[in-house]
Scaffold this motif. Structure first.
Motif: not given
Length: 565
Positions: A276-304
């Motif tokens: 899981f530490i290795g997974i966290g190291m793959r995460f790029e916070p600087n890309l959030l500004s470009n993918i936050w909407l897709q990620s949020l929609l993806g999370a809502l898709l997971i849930i609903f």
């Protein structure tokens, strides 16, 4: 020694974060992910880069699947086939199909869309189990459904370990079908090799090793079998984790299953943390500004998507809407196994880096939102199902597990342990027995038809793996005072609500065990004398009530009246 400072920093940050998360009652898997983000290459500050740790972390998933396989041997899967093929498989299949279709419709390549479907279908058993236990809901109807489906997800997701690596080589539909067919054929061959060879060699091997009474050698043998199986499947071009699962299934059928699980647990937890530490190291916070909407929609898709599918599946089986909805809310959370599938997809180039970031971020957001939904599942269901009152937590369906008739745990299958097992079996009381002598174990399983397993009753990991805190009674009959004292000390500290009775050789040992927390400790020598004395009084026509009173008074006084001067 060049990596020593990096390893020390990794350990310090991990301990601080994980302890903080445990105090806040947040799943530690999220803590490991945060450690990876903090020490990863995409954030400000010192970066930990140790290639050897990345290789070790991959074995975390191997041991995770190995532990799952231990609990789902072929006979157990056959017994649970209706639930596995019904609820577990149905939820994974329909969620994968729905999500894959949605991603394909928005222009994502078919192979990548399939990976998103597989990832989004998973739920976190860790988060579900920990929050249900904290809320005292693990034995409610919705709690049992939720845990069952989430565990079965892990089993039914095993085919993804075969399919996703194969997708990395596909280009067009006909190539995809041929590649998948070849991968499934290799999986069947690997399964036959591991299972047939394992069945022929593993039980004799562990019987031989257990004769040395060395947990060190036993643990090394467990690691060897798990890694050898993983190497075999990897040699066929399949994932290491699939081999770990096969090895677990193979050992899950043996009398060594519980001790194997206790041996592998520390390696699994540490290596899974590294993963899981290795997974966290793959995460790029600087890309959030470009993918936050897709990620949020993806999370809502997971849930609903999971809420809708689970509600429909359970409601079709005439389960009340309230129970169906609460179960669906439990399963709405994203899963750690989904993150493992993302890592595999990235390694085999099925997902590019941007799509991988969207998948990881979507799962992480769904874990946070899903944890909130689990916390308030009762209130949410109450608002939606206003016409159906919620069941109170003190109803018969919500009795805590430790209040239900469960089992007696017997430590030692010698003369005394065998006698107790015979008596319990004759009265229909469920029990489980552990002994560190493999010959006794084999004798008990073959001639006595008793549930006897190889294991050290003083091993904390073993006691944890069998959920000893749910037992109605623990009986310690081992002839080793040190082992008995170690077991009693652990039981008294971790689950004082479980009564423990013990058998000892003499009065001195009986006193030690009573001081360690035993409710009663019966010294064999004195008890034999008391039985002889009881028979003597019976033959002299002393009233039975008076005899029982005399004998019990001796026991109540710590056998002091019959002590030698």
């Amino acid at each position: 020694m060049e990596h020593l400072s990096a390893i020390l920093l990794l350990l310090v940050v991990t301990i601080i974060v994980v302890v903080t998360f445990q105090r806040l009652r947040i799943p530690t898997s999220l803590g490991y992910l945060l450690v990876g983000v903090i020490l990863g290459p995409h954030t400000v500050g010192y970066t930990v880069s140790i290639p050897e740790l990345d290789a070790l972390a991959e074995f975390g998933v191997v041991f995770l699947l190995f532990a799952i396989g231990l609990n789902y041997s072929i006979p157990q899967l056959a017994a649970l086939r209706h639930q596995v093929l019904g609820l577990g498989t149905g939820q994974v299949f329909f969620t994968t199909a729905m999500v894959s279709f949605i991603f394909w419709c928005v222009g994502v390549q078919a192979t990548a869309a399939f990976v998103f479907g597989a990832v989004f279908a998973q739920s976190s058993t860790t988060i579900i189990a920990s929050l249900l236990a904290e809320q005292n809901e693990e034995n409610t109807q919705h709690g049992r459904f939720g845990l069952a489906i989430s565990v079965f997800q892990d089993v039914t997701a095993v085919p993804f370990l075969i399919i996703i690596p194969a997708l990395g080589a596909t280009i067009v539909a006909d190539v995809m079908l041929s590649t998948l067919g070849w991968a499934l054929a290799k999986a069947i061959v690997a399964f036959l090799i591991v299972f047939i060879v394992g069945r022929l060699l593993c039980r004799p091997l562990f019987h031989l090793i257990s004769e040395y009474r060395s947990m060190e050698i036993f643990t090394l043998a467990v690691l060897m079998v798990a890694l050898l199986s993983a190497w075999t499947t990897n040699s066929f071009g399949l994932s290491l984790a699939f081999g770990g699962f096969l090895a677990g299934m193979m050992l899950g059928e043996t009398e060594f299953r519980h001790q194997v699980e206790s041996c592998i647990r520390p390696f699994r937890d540490v290596l899974l943390g590294l993963f899981f530490i290795g997974i966290g190291m793959r995460f790029e916070p600087n890309l959030l500004s470009n993918i936050w909407l897709q990620s949020l929609l993806g999370a809502l898709l997971i849930i609903f998507s999971k809420i809708a599918i689970v509600v429909m599946m359970l409601h079709r089986q005439t389960i009340k809407l309230e129970i169906s909805l609460r179960t669906a809310l439990l399963l709405s959370v994203g899963g750690e196994f989904g993150l493992a599938l993302v890592a595999i997809a990235l390694d085999f180039k099925v997902l590019d880096m941007k799509l991988g970031q969207i998948a990881i971020t979507s799962v992480l957001i769904s874990m946070v939102i899903g944890a909130i939904l689990i916390r308030f599942n009762g209130r949410i269901a109450g608002l939606i199902c206003r016409d159906k009152p919620l069941q109170p937590f003190d109803s018969a369906d919500n009795i805590p597990a430790n209040k239900l008739p469960y089992q007696v745990v017997i430590g030692g299958y010698g003369r005394v342990g065998h006698t107790i097992a015979v008596l319990l079996q004759s009265t229909g009381v469920p029990f489980i027995v552990f002994d560190a002598d493999s010959k006794r174990v084999m004798h008990g399983r073959n001639s006595g038809n008793h549930p006897v397993f190889y294991g050290d009753i003083s091993d904390p990991e073993l006691l944890t793996s069998i959920h000893v805190e749910r037992a109605s009674l623990v009986v310690i009959t081992v002839n080793d005072t040190e082992v008995a004292l170690k077991a009693l000390t652990y039981l008294s500290r971790t689950c004082p609500q479980v009564p423990v009775i013990a058998r000892t050789r003499d009065l001195e040992t009986s006193t030690q065990l009573l001081e360690a927390g035993a409710v009663q400790a019966y010294p064999e020598i004195i008890e034999a004398s008391l039985q002889l004395g009881e028979t003597t009084l019976n033959m002299l026509d002393i009233p039975p009530e008076q005899i029982q009173q005399i004998v019990q008074s001796v026991r109540d006084n710590g056998y002091k009246p019959v002590q030698e001067e």
